[in-house]
Design a protein around this motif. Structure first.
Motif, mmCIF file in Angstrom:
data_model
loop_
_atom_site.group_PDB
_atom_site.id
_atom_site.type_symbol
_atom_site.label_atom_id
_atom_site.label_comp_id
_atom_site.label_asym_id
_atom_site.label_seq_id
_atom_site.Cartn_x
_atom_site.Cartn_y
_atom_site.Cartn_z
ATOM 1 N N ASP A 189 -5.308 11.019 -4.018
ATOM 2 C CA ASP A 189 -6.604 11.066 -3.351
ATOM 3 C C ASP A 189 -6.865 9.785 -2.565
ATOM 4 O O ASP A 189 -7.448 9.820 -1.478
ATOM 5 C CB ASP A 189 -7.728 11.264 -4.385
ATOM 6 N N LYS A 190 -6.430 8.652 -3.132
ATOM 7 C CA LYS A 190 -6.596 7.360 -2.480
ATOM 8 C C LYS A 190 -5.280 6.601 -2.528
ATOM 9 O O LYS A 190 -4.460 6.815 -3.419
ATOM 10 C CB LYS A 190 -7.687 6.541 -3.182
ATOM 11 N N PRO A 191 -5.068 5.690 -1.584
ATOM 12 C CA PRO A 191 -3.834 4.909 -1.602
ATOM 13 C C PRO A 191 -3.770 3.990 -2.818
ATOM 14 O O PRO A 191 -4.795 3.511 -3.309
ATOM 15 C CB PRO A 191 -3.903 4.088 -0.305
ATOM 16 N N PHE A 192 -2.557 3.751 -3.290
ATOM 17 C CA PHE A 192 -2.318 2.723 -4.290
ATOM 18 C C PHE A 192 -2.220 1.379 -3.560
ATOM 19 O O PHE A 192 -1.496 1.249 -2.585
ATOM 20 C CB PHE A 192 -1.021 2.992 -5.057
ATOM 21 N N VAL A 193 -2.984 0.383 -4.038
ATOM 22 C CA VAL A 193 -3.016 -0.930 -3.387
ATOM 23 C C VAL A 193 -2.721 -2.000 -4.428
ATOM 24 O O VAL A 193 -3.301 -2.004 -5.521
ATOM 25 C CB VAL A 193 -4.401 -1.198 -2.738
ATOM 26 N N HIS A 194 -1.824 -2.919 -4.081
ATOM 27 C CA HIS A 194 -1.548 -4.031 -4.978
ATOM 28 C C HIS A 194 -1.386 -5.314 -4.167
ATOM 29 O O HIS A 194 -0.624 -5.353 -3.209
ATOM 30 C CB HIS A 194 -0.272 -3.791 -5.785
ATOM 31 N N ILE A 229 0.868 -1.183 0.000
ATOM 32 C CA ILE A 229 0.000 0.000 0.000
ATOM 33 C C ILE A 229 0.906 1.235 0.000
ATOM 34 O O ILE A 229 1.844 1.323 0.796
ATOM 35 C CB ILE A 229 -0.910 0.037 1.238
ATOM 36 N N VAL A 230 0.632 2.169 -0.888
ATOM 37 C CA VAL A 230 1.418 3.401 -0.973
ATOM 38 C C VAL A 230 0.477 4.589 -0.960
ATOM 39 O O VAL A 230 -0.522 4.612 -1.694
ATOM 40 C CB VAL A 230 2.276 3.436 -2.261
ATOM 41 N N LYS A 231 0.793 5.572 -0.130
ATOM 42 C CA LYS A 231 -0.018 6.803 -0.087
ATOM 43 C C LYS A 231 0.914 7.998 -0.054
ATOM 44 O O LYS A 231 1.670 8.201 0.906
ATOM 45 C CB LYS A 231 -0.914 6.806 1.165
ATOM 46 N N ASN A 232 0.893 8.777 -1.136
ATOM 47 C CA ASN A 232 1.667 10.014 -1.211
ATOM 48 C C ASN A 232 0.729 11.207 -1.031
ATOM 49 O O ASN A 232 -0.478 11.103 -1.251
ATOM 50 C CB ASN A 232 2.395 10.105 -2.557
ATOM 51 N N PRO A 233 1.281 12.354 -0.641
ATOM 52 C CA PRO A 233 0.420 13.524 -0.361
ATOM 53 C C PRO A 233 -0.450 13.947 -1.542
ATOM 54 O O PRO A 233 -1.540 14.499 -1.348
ATOM 55 C CB PRO A 233 1.434 14.615 0.002
#
Length: 385
Positions: A376-381, A369-373
């Motif tokens: 809008d939503k986290p990247f999930v793989h 899971i990646v969330k950058n400022p």
């Protein structure tokens, strides 16, 4: 997980390189500074303007993988390599320079610097053996401080199809813990394990660095290029977070003397830990809150650790590692979605901090899971194996 991702990224780069090599427009030539020799290479484009183009050669560097000889913690190796590249942008801008792994200092030259000063190795920069009734005591009473010299090369475009060396960067690393195996005259080996006084190591580091630069200047290819020098203190060999850079300096073209040093203010903190609780109490409390929310999902044990990166005393990046035993893929999907939802609705840290979460089962990667400022939503793989 980080190592696994690194292999994926490396594989992608190699694919790019192999594809590009069929396109003559991407085949460039590197000119050696002192010889007429020329080498064909591939220039791999950067993902964005803040990163370097990479010069890829089919001929590997003389010191490829050699850093493991002096630096044993994988966390330190990654931080030295990537941290040095990041710090180098101050003097070797990605707009004007391309990156290439160090190709000028040989194993013999590096060994010559890392060795102990003795009759057999008179050019060694580490101190000679100290006093003691045997070689183990002698080594422990005079621990090695200098652990490695990492080289990175930065090249400038001379014309449409030619690159030349424009400068080099050095990460000179030092032990916080001296671990070694020493051998006596009878061939018997002994383990050495000594915690060093980091204040003394840092004080000695600048003197070591001056000698390293003078030694580097003896390389005929590096006599005149600018040198960016950084000093790095390793973490203990079993640490879950890396060490840190603590000083930097720029040595102008043809100069062998380091003028002024600048402090590098960046460190890592492990959550949970006594050190983080003492130095970053509020962040430790936020970690505890996030950990509690994650563990509410299952009744069984969920192991979670955090790594905080601090730049100029401000928390600038967060990495979490979550490990638990899953029994089927749907559990992984559901749990990953739950953790991602926490980033959206209940994350106790500042939302401007980039976050990476690695989820594993029995130490095998399951999801990321990646969330950058700016997201809008986290990247999930979720990985499918």
């Amino acid at each position: 997980m980080k190592k696994w991702l690194g292999l994926v990224i490396l594989s992608c780069l190699l694919v790019l390189a192999s594809c590009s090599s069929n396109d003559d427009s991407n085949n460039k030539v590197i000119k050696n500074n002192t010889k007429g020799d020329k080498e064909k290479v591939t220039v791999i484009p950067q993902d964005n303007s803040k990163d370097y183009q990479t010069i890829h050669s089919k001929t590997p560097s003389q010191t490829r993988g050699y850093i493991g000889y002096g630096v044993t913690n994988r966390k330190d190796i990654d931080e030295m390599e990537m941290g040095l590249m990041s710090l180098s942008k101050e003097h070797f801008s990605p707009d004007k320079y391309a990156f290439q792994e160090g190709r000028f200092l040989s194993e013999n030259e590096i060994d010559g610097m890392l060795g102990r000063k003795s009759k057999k190795t008179p050019n060694g920069l580490n101190p000679p053996l100290g006093k003691g009734s045997n070689v183990q005591e002698q080594a422990m009473n005079s621990p090695k401080e200098l652990s490695y010299v990492l080289e990175q090369d930065y090249l400038t475009k001379e014309s449409d199809n030619k690159y030349k060396l424009g400068g080099i960067s050095l990460a000179i690393s030092f032990n916080s813990v001296y671990q070694d195996k020493v051998m006596d005259s009878k061939g018997q080996t002994y383990d050495v394990d000594v915690d060093l006084d980091t204040s003394k190591v840092k004080a000695d580091a600048k003197n070591y660095a001056q000698k390293v630069v003078q030694r580097v200047r003896q390389n005929k290819n590096l006599k005149n290029v600018p040198i960016f020098v950084t000093l790095y203190l390793e973490a203990s060999p079993d640490s879950l977070v890396p060490g840190y850079f603590f000083d930097k300096a720029y040595v102008g073209q043809g100069n062998s003397n380091i003028g002024g040093w600048q402090t590098v203010n960046q460190k890592y903190a492990l959550f949970p830990s006594v050190s983080a609780g003492d130095k970053h109490k509020e962040d430790e409390q936020s970690f505890d809150k996030f950990k509690s929310d994650v563990q509410n999902y299952f009744d069984n044990f969920i192991g979670i650790t955090g790594e905080g990166y601090y730049k100029d005393n401000e928390l600038s990046n967060l990495t979490f590692n979550i490990n638990l035993k899953f029994y089927d893929k749907t559990e992984i999907v559901g749990f990953t979605q739950y953790v991602a939802s926490l980033l959206q609705s209940k994350f106790p840290f500042d939302r401007s901090i980039p976050v990476q979460i690695y989820i594993k089962s029995n130490e095998q990667p399951e999801s990321i899971i990646v969330k950058n400022p700016d997201m809008d939503k986290p990247f999930v793989h979720v990985y499918h194996q």
